[in-house]
Write a protein that holds these residues in place. Structure first.
Motif, PDB file in Angstrom:
ATOM      1  N   LYS A  60       0.816  -1.215   0.000  1.00 37.09           N
ATOM      2  CA  LYS A  60       0.000   0.000   0.000  1.00 37.09           C
ATOM      3  C   LYS A  60       0.848   1.262   0.000  1.00 37.09           C
ATOM      4  N   THR A 163      -2.543   7.818  12.221  1.00 38.29           N
ATOM      5  CA  THR A 163      -1.777   6.668  11.729  1.00 38.29           C
ATOM      6  C   THR A 163      -1.231   5.822  12.874  1.00 38.29           C
ATOM      7  N   THR A 165      -1.938   2.784  15.301  1.00 38.97           N
ATOM      8  CA  THR A 165      -2.845   1.634  15.174  1.00 38.97           C
ATOM      9  C   THR A 165      -2.726   0.648  16.336  1.00 38.97           C
ATOM     10  N   HIS A 199       0.949  -4.531  14.539  1.00 45.79           N
ATOM     11  CA  HIS A 199       1.491  -3.376  13.802  1.00 45.79           C
ATOM     12  C   HIS A 199       0.968  -2.147  14.532  1.00 45.79           C
ATOM     13  N   GLY A 201       1.505   1.140  14.106  1.00 40.22           N
ATOM     14  CA  GLY A 201       1.315   2.427  13.433  1.00 40.22           C
ATOM     15  C   GLY A 201       2.576   2.903  12.766  1.00 40.22           C
ATOM     16  N   SER A 202       2.519   4.128  12.249  1.00 43.75           N
ATOM     17  CA  SER A 202       3.703   4.660  11.581  1.00 43.75           C
ATOM     18  C   SER A 202       3.565   6.162  11.353  1.00 43.75           C
ATOM     19  N   ARG A 281       7.119   2.572   4.177  1.00 43.32           N
ATOM     20  CA  ARG A 281       7.713   3.898   3.908  1.00 43.32           C
ATOM     21  C   ARG A 281       9.226   3.921   4.082  1.00 43.32           C
ATOM     22  N   ARG A 317      -1.154  13.549   1.801  1.00 42.39           N
ATOM     23  CA  ARG A 317      -0.641  13.497   3.183  1.00 42.39           C
ATOM     24  C   ARG A 317      -0.685  14.837   3.926  1.00 42.39           C
ATOM     25  N   TYR A 321      -3.107  14.423   7.020  1.00 42.86           N
ATOM     26  CA  TYR A 321      -2.418  14.251   8.305  1.00 42.86           C
ATOM     27  C   TYR A 321      -1.724  15.520   8.791  1.00 42.86           C
ATOM     28  N   TYR A 393       2.947   6.347   0.044  1.00 42.71           N
ATOM     29  CA  TYR A 393       1.628   6.904   0.348  1.00 42.71           C
ATOM     30  C   TYR A 393       1.365   8.198  -0.416  1.00 42.71           C
ATOM     31  N   MET A 397      -2.052   6.613  -2.943  1.00 41.64           N
ATOM     32  CA  MET A 397      -3.272   7.194  -2.363  1.00 41.64           C
ATOM     33  C   MET A 397      -3.917   8.206  -3.319  1.00 41.64           C
TER      34      MET A 397
END
Ligand SMILES: Cc1ncc(COP(=O)(O)O)c(C=O)c1O
Ligand SMILES: N[C@H](CCC[C@H](N)C(=O)O)C(=O)O
Length: 438
Positions: A60, A163, A165, A199, A201-202, A281, A317, A321, A393, A397
């Motif tokens: 993704k 972001t 999670t 996982h 997040g990031s 990323r 982004r 964000y 991303y 996206m």
């Protein structure tokens, strides 16, 4: 470090002059560096070498087929989140036994497709999904290998809320306190629950949150092993950071993160588990830039507004964000050096040449901006800006909002380049609607 540097005032991707490239192919344009992708995958492998994980690149983050193919050829597995991503992964040549499949809402169609393809593991996010996979596997007379994605209730302090999670308030995973019983041998007829996945997040800038998460994983491992189950894999997800601005260079290095995390995991390796990681990323973000041309510069009430030809439909982004992306004109005096050295060099050139501007796109949304009050060298119409760290991303996206075509993507290899996705045309915008208008 990545492959984007200025040579005598002109930004290059490896050996390719991006000013000439933008002139030739038009803008907006994504440009990726092959050597950077390969080097980042290798750094990941080196950083975690003591635990030798299966590295599943997160599709993704950057789903261009040629880029997936390149990474697969260099030994990466793939982390997917949809049937469409499985389709891409297989087209890119990934072996099914190197594909892991995450996502909170896997449909019957997607599960069926994944089972038929023979993927390595499902990262399961709910008990309903487990039951659904079991029923579909029974229908097709096969077995599914499953990791439970736990929700460890670990929230990284510095990860943006949208972001993150790993916290209990997010939709991701099964609360760890509800997970142990799912490992009971024989609970499902056609599902083997063999792994623990998390996982959190990031981007995540240091090792502390991973270590907190591994503590939770180890406790669960103890509990399920004591109950007679066998755990074969531990997957700690992705989230390793990328460089978005020069100051990020001071964060904990990937080598250091990998060393600390691997050291912590080594104890579990002795218990016979195999490790999986899912970086996105950290491999792709700094391997790509977005080139965008200045269309107009206008004077607002109290600021200058630079309108460029890329918009939030291409790089969401900043809008979604509030993410920061460094940007700079692709021709800049006689500057030579890496883009992360730019702000320092511009100060020593002459601070007065920088002036704060809003850099905005053409989309009919107030939120369509790339930077607000950003100090940049004086710009003119038709100048081209590079927006850095746009390999992750960004294109993956992108949308056609406002009926804007999506840009081309180019992959640079040394002095050469290849167009790896053609710029869309107006016909692409309406292709799936034409039959309805007769
Ligand atoms: C389950 C899972 N694994 C891996 C990733 C990759 O994260 P990153 O690109 O920050 O490494 C994501 C993020 O999208 C994810 O949701
Ligand atoms: N799904 C990812 C976050 C994706 C964020 C990405 N879309 C970005 O632009 O930063 C995660 O769970 O960590």
């Amino acid at each position: 470090m990545d492959g984007f540097s200025y040579k005598q005032g002109v930004l290059h991707a490896e050996g390719v002059d991006l000013e000439s490239l933008a002139e030739k192919l038009g803008t907006p344009l994504f440009v990726y560096s092959t050597s950077t992708l390969a080097a980042h995958l290798k750094s990941m492998r080196d950083a975690f070498q003591t635990i030798d994980p299966l590295i599943c690149f997160s599709v993704k983050s950057c789903s261009n087929l040629s880029i997936l193919k390149l990474l697969v050829e260099q030994g990466a597995g793939l982390d997917v989140v949809s049937g469409g991503e499985i389709y891409r992964a297989l087209l890119a040549g990934a072996r099914p036994e190197t594909i892991v499949f995450a996502g909170v809402g896997k449909s019957v169609q997607e599960i069926t497709y994944a089972l038929q393809a023979g993927i390595y593991q499902f990262n399961v996010e709910s008990e309903g999904e487990l039951a659904r996979i079991d029923a579909i596997a029974a229908q097709y007379g096969c077995r599914a290998r499953v990791s439970i994605r736990i929700n460890p209730d670990v929230a990284d302090r510095d990860t943006p809320q949208k972001t993150a999670t790993g916290g209990r308030q997010t939709k991701f995973g099964i609360p760890v306190t509800r997970s142990a019983r799912l490992y009971a041998p024989g609970l499902y007829g056609n599902v083997d629950v063999v792994g623990i996945h998390a996982h959190i997040g990031s981007p995540i800038h240091d090792s502390a949150s991973y270590l907190a998460c591994i503590d939770v994983i180890e406790k669960l491992l103890d509990e399920v092993e004591q109950a007679g189950a066998t755990v074969e894999t531990i997957n700690i997800g992705g989230g390793f950071a990328a460089i978005y601005e020069a100051s990020d260079c001071a964060s904990m290095s990937l080598q250091e993160m990998g060393r600390i995390i691997s050291q912590r995991l080594l104890g579990l390796k002795a218990r016979g588990v195999r490790f999986v990681i899912e970086p996105g990323r950290s491999i792709s973000a700094n391997a790509g830039v977005l080139l965008t041309r200045v269309e107009y510069i206008k004077e607002g009430w109290d600021r200058q507004i630079v309108i460029v030809d890329a918009g939030m439909n291409i790089l969401l982004r900043p809008t979604l964000y509030g993410a920061h992306h460094a940007m700079w004109p692709i021709r800049y005096g006689h500057f030579s050096g890496h883009w992360t050295h730019l702000s320092t060099s511009s100060k020593s050139d002459s601070h007065a040449t920088l002036s704060p501007v809003d850099v905005v796109g053409p989309i009919c949304e107030t939120g369509d901006f790339f930077a607000l009050s950003r100090p940049l060298p004086i710009l003119s119409e038709r100048d081209t800006l590079a927006i850095f760290s746009a390999g992750a991303y960004a294109m993956s996206m992108a949308s056609q909002y406002n009926s804007k075509v999506r840009p081309a993507e180019v992959l640079v290899i040394g002095e050469e380049y290849r167009i790896v996705r053609h710029r869309e045309r107006f016909e692409d915008l309406v292709a799936r609607e034409m039959d309805a208008i007769g």
